[in-house]
Design an enzyme around this catalytic site. Structure first.
Site, mmCIF file in Angstrom:
data_model
loop_
_atom_site.group_PDB
_atom_site.id
_atom_site.type_symbol
_atom_site.label_atom_id
_atom_site.label_comp_id
_atom_site.label_asym_id
_atom_site.label_seq_id
_atom_site.Cartn_x
_atom_site.Cartn_y
_atom_site.Cartn_z
ATOM 1 C CB CYS A 131 -0.956 0.003 1.185
ATOM 2 S SG CYS A 131 -0.157 -0.069 2.802
ATOM 3 C CG HIS A 166 -4.408 0.227 4.256
ATOM 4 N ND1 HIS A 166 -3.653 -0.183 3.177
ATOM 5 C CD2 HIS A 166 -5.607 0.615 3.746
ATOM 6 C CE1 HIS A 166 -4.367 -0.070 2.071
ATOM 7 N NE2 HIS A 166 -5.556 0.414 2.396
ATOM 8 C CB SER A 183 -6.096 -2.875 0.325
ATOM 9 O OG SER A 183 -6.428 -3.738 1.399
#
Length: 335
Positions: A131, A166, A183
């Protein structure tokens, strides 16, 4: 400094999440062996298939090089929404890196120019990415889109007592929001630019709900300042203009604070031409904001006892362009 082992283990407590390659590309023998071994440890039911791939010497499937859309940002024939969709398609074609070995070493405290050099390297190698790498590629490819504000949206979540991180690239254009990213789960990455997200808080709440659907508890969300449209800038990315603690904050409170932050962005000059010395007054930074349940305007605001449990938790301090914000060096998500 590079690890003496050639790679570095990234952990959440005692749980090993993945490794980061410190030896550069092509992968050294020690990194390659660690990657294959860890991959088999991650997917024990597919050990035979992984070994077959590792030991295959001939008849490799043909690999198609993915041409980066370098000039997409300046293409006047496409709408901004279509440009973003094509950039997202390119990022997805690079594919998510499931090997457990992050191929590119990234220091988020580097200036924008250094991070964009890293993004070019990633696009040249066209290897699977995670990510944070997708975030940097998205920043590179959206630079020059007039009227488009880009900012990081960083998540810290917990699942089964393990903490994950993330990040996606938030987008704002004509007061409409969206996001680019990558993702394991599609609904934790891309958000198309459409009228559904007419407020920043609406976009953030959509991600929070997606995390809840996978059993993740969202511990913290960091919203960064808009990133300059300058690939050669010596400034660093402000990764933490606003911090939201959803579990400790009333929804209406953090939505109100997010609206305040987005209003400040309207006064920022994000299209400066590259200059070796940038005066502090030429870049307006929004204040840092920490949003918790103690941020209710009607609450008492003690001024002397900083350890008091009712201490004011919306803190706003001016930020200079030389502030070196500390951000997580690597991001991972497993849901």
């Amino acid at each position: 400094m590079a690890s003496t082992a050639g790679y570095e283990a990234m952990r959440s407590g005692k749980v090993l999440l993945f490794y980061v390659n410190r030896d550069g590309l092509p992968l050294s023998d020690r990194c390659s062996e660690r990657m294959w071994t860890f991959c088999m440890e991650q997917y024990p039911t597919h050990t035979n298939e992984i070994k077959a791939l590792r030991d295959q010497k001939v008849n490799y499937p043909k690999v198609t090089y993915i041409e980066p859309p370098y000039h997409l940002a300046t293409n006047n024939r496409l709408s901004v929404a279509e440009k973003l969709r094509q950039i997202q398609t390119y990022i997805q074609r690079l594919e998510y890196n499931y090997t457990g070995m992050q191929f590119f070493e990234i220091n988020t405290n580097r200036p924008i120019s250094g991070l964009m050099d890293a993004a070019r390297h990633m696009m040249t190698e066209a290897l699977p990415i995670k990510c944070l790498e997708a975030f940097l590629i998205a920043v590179y490819l959206t630079t020059g889109m007039i009227g488009v504000d880009r900012f990081n949206i960083s998540f810290k979540t917990r699942f089964n007592s393990i903490t994950y991180r993330h990040v996606v690239l938030g987008i704002r254009y004509n007061q409409i929001y969206g996001a680019l990213g990558l993702s394991r789960r599609s609904d934790l990455a891309y958000r198309p630019l459409n009228s559904k997200y007419d407020r920043l808080s609406t976009l953030i709440n959509d991600y929070i709900q997606a995390y809840k659907n996978y059993g993740h508890t969202v511990l913290r969300i960091k919203i960064g300042s808009p990133i300059l449209h300058d690939l050669k800038s010596f400034l660093t990315i402000d990764w933490k203009a606003a911090v939201i603690l959803p579990n400790k904050t009333d929804k209406e409170d953090y939505e109100r604070e997010l609206d305040k932050v987005s209003r400040v962005w309207r006064h920022m000059n994000l299209y400066m031409a590259y200059r070796g010395n940038v005066p502090h007054t030429s870049v307006m930074q929004p204040p840092r904001t920490l949003v918790t349940t103690a941020s209710l305007p009607s609450r008492p605001q003690p001024t002397s006892n900083r350890s008091n449990c009712h201490q004011l938790s919306v803190t706003k301090t001016p930020m200079s362009v030389n502030d070196t914000s500390t951000a997580a060096q690597n991001y991972a998500i497993r849901v």
